[in-house]
Enzyme design. Sequence first.
Site, PDB file in Angstrom:
ATOM      1  N   GLU A 283       0.732  -1.039  -0.132  1.00 43.77           N
ATOM      2  CA  GLU A 283       0.251  -0.190  -0.074  1.00 43.77           C
ATOM      3  C   GLU A 283       0.828   1.382  -0.211  1.00 43.77           C
ATOM      4  OE1 GLU A 283      -4.027  -0.735   2.008  1.00 43.77           O
ATOM      5  OE2 GLU A 283      -3.491   1.055   2.887  1.00 43.77           O
ATOM      6  N   HIS A 304       7.575 -26.740  -2.115  1.00 42.48           N
ATOM      7  CA  HIS A 304       6.744 -27.700  -2.652  1.00 42.48           C
ATOM      8  C   HIS A 304       5.509 -26.996  -3.339  1.00 42.48           C
ATOM      9  CE1 HIS A 304       9.048 -31.033  -0.689  1.00 42.48           C
ATOM     10  NE2 HIS A 304       9.255 -30.076   0.149  1.00 42.48           N
ATOM     11  N   LYS A 418     -13.974   0.784  -4.078  1.00 40.67           N
ATOM     12  CA  LYS A 418     -15.089   1.077  -3.154  1.00 40.67           C
ATOM     13  C   LYS A 418     -16.162   1.824  -3.921  1.00 40.67           C
ATOM     14  CE  LYS A 418     -12.028   1.866   0.945  1.00 40.67           C
ATOM     15  NZ  LYS A 418     -11.354   2.620   1.928  1.00 40.67           N
TER      16      LYS A 418
HETATM   17  O1  PA5 Z   1      -2.809   1.450   5.923  1.00 40.43           O
HETATM   18  C1  PA5 Z   1      -4.112   1.992   6.040  1.00 40.43           C
HETATM   19  O2  PA5 Z   1      -4.365   3.291   5.763  1.00 40.43           O
HETATM   20  C2  PA5 Z   1      -5.216   0.918   5.498  1.00 40.43           C
HETATM   21  O3  PA5 Z   1      -4.893  -0.452   5.211  1.00 40.43           O
HETATM   22  C3  PA5 Z   1      -6.183   1.079   6.599  1.00 40.43           C
HETATM   23  O4  PA5 Z   1      -5.645   0.732   7.882  1.00 40.43           O
HETATM   24  C4  PA5 Z   1      -7.445   0.332   6.077  1.00 40.43           C
HETATM   25  O5  PA5 Z   1      -8.126   0.542   5.033  1.00 40.43           O
HETATM   26  C5  PA5 Z   1      -8.510   0.374   7.416  1.00 40.43           C
HETATM   27  O6  PA5 Z   1      -8.852   1.620   7.685  1.00 40.43           O
HETATM   28  P1  PA5 Z   1      -9.734   2.285   8.825  1.00 40.43           P
HETATM   29  O7  PA5 Z   1      -8.689   2.094  10.118  1.00 40.43           O
HETATM   30  O8  PA5 Z   1      -9.731   3.420   8.531  1.00 40.43           O
HETATM   31  O9  PA5 Z   1     -10.844   1.227   8.923  1.00 40.43           O
END
Ligand code: PA5
Length: 429
Positions: A283, A304, A418
Amino acid sequence: MENNIKLNLEYSGISNHEIMTYSQTVKKVHKELNDSTEDKKNFTGWVNWPQTYDKKEYEKIKKIANKIKGDSNILIVIGIGGSYLGARAAIESLKYNKEKQSNVEILYVGNNLSANYINEIIDYVSDKEISINVISKSGKTTEPAIAFRIFRNLMENKYGIDGARKRIFVTTTKRKGALYKIAMQEKYAKLSIPENIGGRYSVLTAVGLLPMAVAGINIDKIMEGAKFAQEKYSDDNLKYNDCYKYAVARNILYEKNKNIEIMGTYEPNLFYFIEWWKQLYGESEGKNYSGIFPSGAIYTTDLHSLGQYVQEGRRNLFETILNVKNTDSDIIINYDEENLDELNYIAGKPISYVNQKAMLGTIQAHVDGDVPNIIIDIDRLDETTIGHLLYFFEKSCAMSGNLSGINPFDQPGVEKYKENMFNLLGKYK
Ligand code: PA5
């Protein structure tokens, strides 16, 4: 505290000279990173967090953890991405080596939309005493929001509204978001996520620490390890900074068309640690149609399954191996009179010895097959080591992302699915 994590670039095919060509750039990024921690709008609150963390909030975490340990057999952690992977990484990694055992089992929901998965958990907890920790920084993420709606209802039916109130703990941003509003209205106990710490960098805040503490992990030691790492990796001299060297090594390999990194380990308990790392790096770095694709492998299991590809598939891979040198338990391979399985040549040896030789043999084979290996030697898996490792990878991720010219603290691409999902669900009608 002793340093129990060491970076070994011997099998990476990268010379020290190549690494050191980055020293001025690293100094510059280091300065920018440090300077930005003062600015609340930059998501760099985690950089000095092991020192600056809110001590009052920290005591509250411990108090809540003790309460849960006193009245629950199950803690349901509701969260997704950075809001649950860090806790799960630490809890699973330390399954066999934590100071205090806990009788509370940690379950995770809100990280998928599978009815079967959720129903299985509902059945499993039906005759148990439950507490819930719902974690969402934004307070509006669909998966945990749905799970919270379902489990809140379950808790209210089981314990009544007042009873449920005493067993629901909310971790979210201060004074903002839908979850914050629910917590205020329902008078749930709250823990907060600092505004300037993004989800995937938040494991050392209440996000990770409450579930860890409930699972019996000594969070003082986690923070001690993280603080040790914070001090150790605050050196802007690349020569002495393994954390930055790892970031540089990845970038050098990427320049050599190695655009898939497999984080591998011979210790299956690190599976969720690798999941956390994948999310952190994926990310943070997968932007502008570039970046290393982070993947994971548990060896020898995956020798494996993925082994063939790693050895002879497309040559765009490199591996980073988490080498846990000392295991907490062992098994001696017994002697067998008949020796029909022809294993007597290793009778009397511990299985960890065989695991080590399998690792060395595999590293050599993969390196010979043009898959460079970065090794991270870890003395043993304990609480301070996990704290150290968590910080190590956060800091190297921030450095690595900056070296490749992207912002490692945003995630604009996550919104695309989303939007489509909300349209298909008719949210905007
Ligand atoms: O690293 C990030 O920002 C994301 O992976 C969030 O942790 C994830 O989308 C969850 O978001 P939230 O804590 O707002 O529910």
